[in-house]
Structures are given as C-alpha cells and as structure tokens.
Write an enzyme that holds these catalytic residues in place. Sequence first.
Site, PDB file in Angstrom:
ATOM      1  N   GLN A 101       0.829  -1.217   0.000  1.00  0.00           N
ATOM      2  CA  GLN A 101       0.000   0.000   0.000  1.00  0.00           C
ATOM      3  C   GLN A 101       0.858   1.260   0.000  1.00  0.00           C
ATOM      4  O   GLN A 101       0.334   2.367   0.129  1.00  0.00           O
ATOM      5  CB  GLN A 101      -0.919   0.027   1.233  1.00  0.00           C
ATOM      6  N   CYS A 117     -10.189  -8.725   0.678  1.00  0.00           N
ATOM      7  CA  CYS A 117     -10.111 -10.191   0.778  1.00  0.00           C
ATOM      8  C   CYS A 117     -11.274 -10.726   1.587  1.00  0.00           C
ATOM      9  O   CYS A 117     -11.582 -11.917   1.521  1.00  0.00           O
ATOM     10  CB  CYS A 117      -8.798 -10.653   1.383  1.00  0.00           C
TER      11      CYS A 117
END
Length: 382
Positions: free
Chosen positions: A180, A331
């Site tokens: 990220q 996820c």
Amino acid sequence: MKKVYLDSAATTQVRPEVISKMQDALASCYGNPSSSHGFGRTAKTAIEKARKTIAKYLNAHPSEIIFTSGGTEADNMILRCSVRDLGIETLITSKIEHHAVLHTAEALAREYGIELLFVDLDGNGNPDLAHLESLLKRDDSKKMVSLMHVNNEIGNILDILAVGKLCLEHNALFHSDTVQSIGHFPWDVQKTNAHFLTAAAHKFHGPKGVGFAYIKRNTGLQPLIFGGSQERGFRAGTEPYHNIVGLEEAFIAAYDHLEEESDYVLELKRYFIEKLTKAIPDVAFNGLSGDLEGGTYTLVNVRLPFDSEKALLLLFHLDLKGIACSKGSACQSGSDLGSHVLAEILSPEDLEKPSLRFSFSKYNTKEELDYVVEVLKEYGSN
Ligand SMILES: Cc1ncc(COP(=O)(O)O)c(C=O)c1O
C-alpha cells in the site's frame, strides 16, 4: 445510475497510458522473452529496462528487483524462503498484517516449528517499538521482523526507519509489506535498512497480476518456484511481458506525478472527513485513518453510529446507490468474517457498529464525495 469508486486500496483504475502501453505490447511484442531470436530479445530488453527503471526510483540495484504475480506471491516468497534458507527461528510480526503475511507466518510456524511472536499494538494499532525491542533482545535465536509500512485497512504508517534501525542493532532480518506504500510514497531503500519489500502494480493504477519483491543483495534466498531460468533462476515461469511494461508505465507515472497527485488525494480526504463529520457528528475514524498526518492520505476507515439493523444492509444500500467501498479489506468481501484488523483495536461495542473503508484516487472528485456523504446521512436518518 451514478457510479462512485472509492475502493482504490482494494485495487485502482488503470491509467489510460498504461492501457495503451499494454495493448501495444500485447499486439506487437509476443515473443517469449527467453527466446534467443529477435522477437524474444525485444521482450527481454524491455523487461530489463523496466527492472532498471524501478531500481532507479527506489535507489536499489536492478538485480534486487524480482518480478512476481503481485503482493501475495512476493510476501509468501520472502517469508517462506527466509525461514527455509536463512535459518530463521523466530518471526516477529503483528496481528494487523495483511493475510498474505499473517497466514504465511502461521503456516511457517506449523510447518517449520518456528516461534511466532506478535508485537503489542496501542489502541490505534501502532506497534509498540519498546516491546519490539524487548522481543528482539529476548534470546539468541535468529530473528526476522515483518511489519507492514502502510496498513491497508486503517492506513497507519509504520515508523519504518525506527524499525529498520532496531533490526540492524539486533541483527534481525527486516521485511516490510509495502504493497500500500510503493507507488504512493517516495522510497529510498538505502535509508530503510529493510532486507525485503513487496509491491503490486494494481495498487498504483497498473495492471493486476504483476508486482515485485525487493530482495537486498547477498541475503542468500533460494528460489521458491523452480523451472526455467527467468528472473536469473530465482522465479521461474515465462514473464508476462505486457504486465511488466504496464507496471513500469504505472510506476513512472506514479512517481513523476507523486507530489501533485498525493496533494490532490489528501485534499479529497480532508474534505471527506470535514463533510462527513458535519453531516454525521458522531462518526468516528478507526486507527489513524482520520489523522491527516499520521495516516496515509489514500484512505479513511469510518465507524458510523448506526444501529445493528441499519449496519446489516449498509454496504448493500451503498452498492445500490452506485457507491463502491469496502468493509475491512477486499479479501473479506464475500465472506461473513469481520475485519481481523478492527477486531484487534476496537472494543466489542465499537465492533458492533458498521465500519467502512473509503479509499481515494486521483480519479475521484469532491462532487462524488458530496454524494456519498448525502447518501450516508440520509440512510442514517431514515
Ligand atoms: C498490504 C497488502 N499486502 C498484500 C496484498 C496482496 O497483494 P496482491 O493483491 O497483489 O496479491 C494487498 C492487497 O490487498 C495489500 O493491501
């Protein structure tokens, strides 16, 4: 219907210049990069150019960049090979890592019998560095630390220089999941003391299915995937040439426009927080995501003061209104499991309230944010 995409921490919209680069690559450069003829050599040359470009921006050596299928593979490769090849006996990580790290660490503890230690976190999810130091000092076992730079759910930014320094002082290997972070923050691997970093192109407006591992020279890792001699024998398999040049294009654009684009996105975040707080005064921000300096500029994780009945249908309602955001990380979408990150930092009472991650990109506008705030306010007051 209006459509607003606020899920860029899950994946980003691909830049048009990346798409056209990839289209050209698919149409005109179809040789196998391992072939010795001209078709192959053209592809191979472009892959090596991409490796050099990435290395230059990170201040790394090109041989330290290994292309992978993305962040998950790179994290798995680094952790697994370190335990297998470097004699790691103790792995120190945190309970709020991405599952690419957390589940790999758990599997390695089962398979190799290594000790898995978790660094304490404060109420906002920041690792306690004094506790980390005490874990590093605890015994003489060979240690590795794996702590992510930017948390994908709550946006906290690790003091990576301090962690790198501690690892250096205590002779521990240091891996940071930077999926990220690479493409969103400036990087200089010479300053971080990290032995291993990971990146995924789809987090910075590049294609899915490609990323890379930074593996410091002379760490002694052996291959995870065996086969041909691609990636100097370290990661076998015919290279996805079009993906690698797409990654390179996205990477160059990310860093060449970093300042103006990050300023723009930070202003969106500031605006969203201000508007939302005015519209729904009891709103709260999880972790450091509401902090314009302590958290990444790319996301906010919002806790809404809605009752459990409203909480149940909130994401569904937003989807009906054309708004894409996330409950925890991507996820978990499609499963009923709550966020393991929020479970670590929130009280049972706060966990009952709906939390949503809104993540921004250069393609968003303030008008879109006005619309989201309006939809949330209306939903809360009905
Ligand atoms: C922090 C972090 N690590 C690893 C990954 C996995 O990367 P990829 O989707 O490229 O496998 C992600 C993606 O959500 C992530 O946010």
